[in-house]
Write an enzyme that holds these catalytic residues in place. Structure first.
Site, PDB file in Angstrom:
ATOM      1  N   TYR A  26       0.913  -1.278   0.111  1.00 38.53           N
ATOM      2  CA  TYR A  26       0.006   0.004  -0.018  1.00 38.53           C
ATOM      3  C   TYR A  26       0.890   1.376   0.055  1.00 38.53           C
ATOM      4  O   TYR A  26       0.688   2.196  -0.689  1.00 38.53           O
ATOM      5  CB  TYR A  26      -1.039   0.032   1.161  1.00 38.53           C
ATOM      6  CG  TYR A  26      -1.747   1.257   1.375  1.00 38.53           C
ATOM      7  CD1 TYR A  26      -2.713   1.488   0.581  1.00 38.53           C
ATOM      8  CD2 TYR A  26      -1.374   2.189   2.277  1.00 38.53           C
ATOM      9  CE1 TYR A  26      -3.592   2.812   0.800  1.00 38.53           C
ATOM     10  CE2 TYR A  26      -2.280   3.462   2.689  1.00 38.53           C
ATOM     11  CZ  TYR A  26      -3.376   3.555   1.796  1.00 38.53           C
ATOM     12  OH  TYR A  26      -4.033   4.622   1.948  1.00 38.53           O
ATOM     13  N   GLU A  48     -11.593   5.477   5.464  1.00 33.93           N
ATOM     14  CA  GLU A  48     -11.066   6.422   6.380  1.00 33.93           C
ATOM     15  C   GLU A  48     -11.795   6.430   7.562  1.00 33.93           C
ATOM     16  O   GLU A  48     -11.617   6.323   8.820  1.00 33.93           O
ATOM     17  CB  GLU A  48     -10.328   7.670   6.094  1.00 33.93           C
ATOM     18  CG  GLU A  48      -9.363   7.797   5.067  1.00 33.93           C
ATOM     19  CD  GLU A  48      -7.743   7.329   5.631  1.00 33.93           C
ATOM     20  OE1 GLU A  48      -8.113   7.229   7.061  1.00 33.93           O
ATOM     21  OE2 GLU A  48      -6.816   7.105   5.003  1.00 33.93           O
ATOM     22  N   TRP A  56      -5.263   0.235  10.066  1.00 30.30           N
ATOM     23  CA  TRP A  56      -5.345   0.351   8.520  1.00 30.30           C
ATOM     24  C   TRP A  56      -5.212  -0.993   7.776  1.00 30.30           C
ATOM     25  O   TRP A  56      -5.830  -1.444   6.948  1.00 30.30           O
ATOM     26  CB  TRP A  56      -4.418   1.416   8.040  1.00 30.30           C
ATOM     27  CG  TRP A  56      -4.636   1.862   6.718  1.00 30.30           C
ATOM     28  CD1 TRP A  56      -3.869   1.286   5.763  1.00 30.30           C
ATOM     29  CD2 TRP A  56      -5.781   2.086   6.050  1.00 30.30           C
ATOM     30  NE1 TRP A  56      -4.464   1.928   4.336  1.00 30.30           N
ATOM     31  CE2 TRP A  56      -5.574   2.398   4.763  1.00 30.30           C
ATOM     32  CE3 TRP A  56      -6.831   2.650   6.546  1.00 30.30           C
ATOM     33  CZ2 TRP A  56      -6.594   2.759   3.676  1.00 30.30           C
ATOM     34  CZ3 TRP A  56      -7.883   3.285   5.688  1.00 30.30           C
ATOM     35  CH2 TRP A  56      -7.751   3.079   4.291  1.00 30.30           C
TER      36      TRP A  56
END
Length: 191
Positions: A26, A48, A56
């Site tokens: 990522y 988010e 995350w």
């Protein structure tokens, strides 16, 4: 003070992406790179919000399920979701099943559709790019909010968005490449 770390491949990266795997991929491919289009911006905004309070990595592992559950983040489709869709989403083990966050995704899709009469979601978010972007050399210098994220949060709330606090909007600005979030010395800085 923690600056970029050099991985086993000899490449300097932001410390959270030092080891091989999903987070490194990522970091190297997507984080901090601008995206284009309403769906891409709505996806990042939605993810988010779902990440709030979670790691995350959890969200990244569930990303394809989120894309399927939220129709590829096509705002018109998600904006039309009803109680049956909410029930379907709350039963979907592939995503984070949090009623407030599910409701926020639908609310934010509706607010995104309403923005089309003006500058659109992409235009609004990008309008908060800082004149002087941050250039942190260490993790201790990395901010979690900024004047831009505070202003963005306030304006999005005024326009009907929810789950868009200043910290979440700062993370969104990083993810969207509204400014370069990489540490000075990271191989991705400036790319």
């Amino acid at each position: 003070m923690t600056g970029p770390v050099v991985g086993e491949d000899g490449v300097p990266r932001c410390p959270w992406a030092g080891a091989p795997g999903l987070m490194r991929d990522y970091h190297d491919v997507e984080w901090g790179k601008p995206v284009a289009g309403e769906s891409a911006h709505l996806e990042r905004l939605t993810l988010e919000a779902f990440q709030s309070g979670l790691s995350w990595a959890t969200i990244l592992r569930k990303r394809e399920a989120f894309r399927a559950a939220f129709a590829g983040f096509e705002a018109d489709v998600v904006a039309a979701y009803d109680d049956a869709d909410r029930a379907r989403l709350m039963a979907d083990a592939g995503i984070v099943r949090n009623r407030l966050k599910v409701d926020a995704a639908i609310t934010n899709a509706r607010a995104t559709v309403a923005l089309r009469e003006r500058e659109g979601l992409e235009g609004l978010l990008r309008s908060y790019a800082p004149e002087v972007p941050p250039a942190p050399a260490t993790t201790e210098e990395v901010a979690t909010t900024s004047p831009g994220s505070v202003a963005m949060s306030k304006e999005l709330k005024r326009r009907g968005f929810v789950f868009v606090g200043p910290t979440t909007m700062h993370a969104l600005m990083e993810a969207l490449g509204i400014f370069d979030p990489h540490l000075v010395g990271c191989h991705r800085r400036g790319t």
